[in-house]
Structures are given as structure tokens and as C-alpha cells.
Design a protein around this motif. Structure first.
Motif, short mmCIF file in Angstrom:
data_model
loop_
_atom_site.label_atom_id
_atom_site.label_comp_id
_atom_site.label_asym_id
_atom_site.label_seq_id
_atom_site.Cartn_x
_atom_site.Cartn_y
_atom_site.Cartn_z
N ARG A 12 3.14 12.35 -2.71
CA ARG A 12 3.71 12.81 -3.99
C ARG A 12 4.68 13.95 -3.73
O ARG A 12 5.70 14.06 -4.38
CB ARG A 12 2.62 13.27 -4.93
N GLU A 87 3.56 6.87 -7.06
CA GLU A 87 2.14 6.79 -7.40
C GLU A 87 1.31 7.67 -6.47
O GLU A 87 1.67 7.90 -5.33
CB GLU A 87 1.65 5.34 -7.33
N GLY A 88 0.17 8.12 -6.97
CA GLY A 88 -0.78 8.86 -6.15
C GLY A 88 -1.64 7.91 -5.35
O GLY A 88 -1.65 6.70 -5.57
N LYS A 89 -2.40 8.45 -4.43
CA LYS A 89 -3.33 7.66 -3.61
C LYS A 89 -4.45 7.16 -4.51
O LYS A 89 -5.00 7.90 -5.31
CB LYS A 89 -3.88 8.54 -2.49
N THR A 90 -4.81 5.88 -4.36
CA THR A 90 -5.83 5.30 -5.25
C THR A 90 -7.03 4.72 -4.52
O THR A 90 -8.07 4.54 -5.14
CB THR A 90 -5.22 4.19 -6.13
N VAL A 91 -6.90 4.38 -3.24
CA VAL A 91 -8.02 3.79 -2.50
C VAL A 91 -8.12 4.43 -1.12
O VAL A 91 -7.22 5.15 -0.69
CB VAL A 91 -7.86 2.25 -2.35
N LYS A 92 -9.21 4.12 -0.44
CA LYS A 92 -9.43 4.65 0.91
C LYS A 92 -8.33 4.17 1.85
O LYS A 92 -7.90 3.03 1.79
CB LYS A 92 -10.80 4.18 1.42
N ASN A 93 -7.91 5.07 2.73
CA ASN A 93 -6.93 4.70 3.76
C ASN A 93 -7.50 3.62 4.67
O ASN A 93 -8.67 3.65 5.00
CB ASN A 93 -6.60 5.90 4.65
N GLU A 138 -3.57 15.76 -0.46
CA GLU A 138 -3.25 14.60 -1.28
C GLU A 138 -4.30 13.49 -1.15
O GLU A 138 -4.12 12.40 -1.68
CB GLU A 138 -1.86 14.07 -0.96
N ASN A 140 -5.52 12.02 1.77
CA ASN A 140 -5.45 11.16 2.96
C ASN A 140 -6.55 11.55 3.94
O ASN A 140 -6.66 12.72 4.31
CB ASN A 140 -4.09 11.28 3.62
#
Length: 145
Positions: A12, A87-93, A138, A140
Motif C-alpha cells: 500500500r 488493495e491491501g493484503k487479504t490472505v496468507k503469503n 503491512e 507480510n
């Protein structure tokens, strides 16, 4: 033939992420070429809207890279590039990196990173080896080992 690569991280705020990770790893934020940016605007190849000022320096707004301090300016440098996404992070890397502490105390490093915005997620063990899984500001994931 062996290929070189860089790791690109969707962000972001790529400049804040680059600053955070450069400090975390002891790396350097790659310097901006302000004259080049101005020349791209003057020639019509870019607009001022594609730039921003970060820490008093004119930079491209959409991305920022970091590398080890002894590799700044080298073509073959190791590199993380943080690039802007809406978009922001939504799921596990599905991919993460391990920060190997080379003898530094894992608990002390964890505390310092948490004070700077990291989040502790869990502790893992495999035989005599253990690590902390953390998240950067963020979200990650990365490990301290």
C-alpha cells in the motif's frame, strides 16, 4: 544460463515498506535520480502525478527498492522492490523470507521489530531449531531464525 531476479512485494505504501525493511535488514534504500525523473516529466514520458516527495527527495510514487549497502548501484545487486497496489493484503503469503540473525538474540530482535510495527504470529520448532514467524507493518509474513 543462470538468471538474476529481484523479489517484488506488493504494498500500500512502498516507500514506508522500503524504509522499514532497509532498517530491519541493515540494507539501503536505493537512491533516487531526481534529475532523471525531472527529465522524464519534461520530455512528456511521465507526469508530476507519478511522483512524490519522500524524506525530502523526489521519487517515483509507485515503487521503491532496497539492496545491501555494498551493492548500491551494481547491476547484479540483490534487491527487494516494493510496488504500489490498490488493495491491501487479504490472505496468507505463499512465499516469505527468513531473516537469519547470525547470532543476534532472537527475543531482542523480536522486541525491536514489534516496537517498529511488526506483529508476532507464532513460534515454530523443528528438532533443535526454532524460529519466530512475524508480520511486517503491512502484514507480510517473515521468519526470524
Amino acid at each position: 544460463m543462470a538468471y538474476r531476479f529481484q523479489v517484488v512485494v506488493d504494498s500500500r505504501d512502498p516507500h514506508a515498506q522500503a524504509d522499514w525493511w532497509a532498517e530491519t535488514l541493515g540494507w539501503k534504500v536505493e537512491p533516487s535520480d531526481e534529475d532523471f525523473i525531472r527529465s522524464m516529466i519534461a520530455q512528456g514520458h511521465a507526469t508530476e502525478a507519478e511522483t512524490t516527495v519522500h524524506n525530502g527527495v523526489l521519487v517515483w510514487a509507485s515503487a521503491q527498492a532496497i539492496c545491501p549497502p555494498d551493492q548500491v548501484g551494481r547491476r547484479d545487486r540483490q534487491r527487494f522492490l516494493f510496488q504500489s497496489v490498490p488493495e491491501g493484503k487479504t490472505v496468507k503469503n505463499r512465499v516469505h523470507w527468513d531473516v537469519r540473525l547470525e547470532g543476534d538474540d532472537k527475543d531482542e530482535v523480536r522486541s525491536r521489530l514489534e516496537a517498529r510495527g511488526a506483529t508476532f504470529l507464532w513460534e515454530g520448532h523443528e528438532g533443535p531449531h526454532s524460529w519466530y514467524t512475524m508480520a511486517d507493518p503491512e502484514g507480510n509474513e517473515f521468519c526470524l531464525s
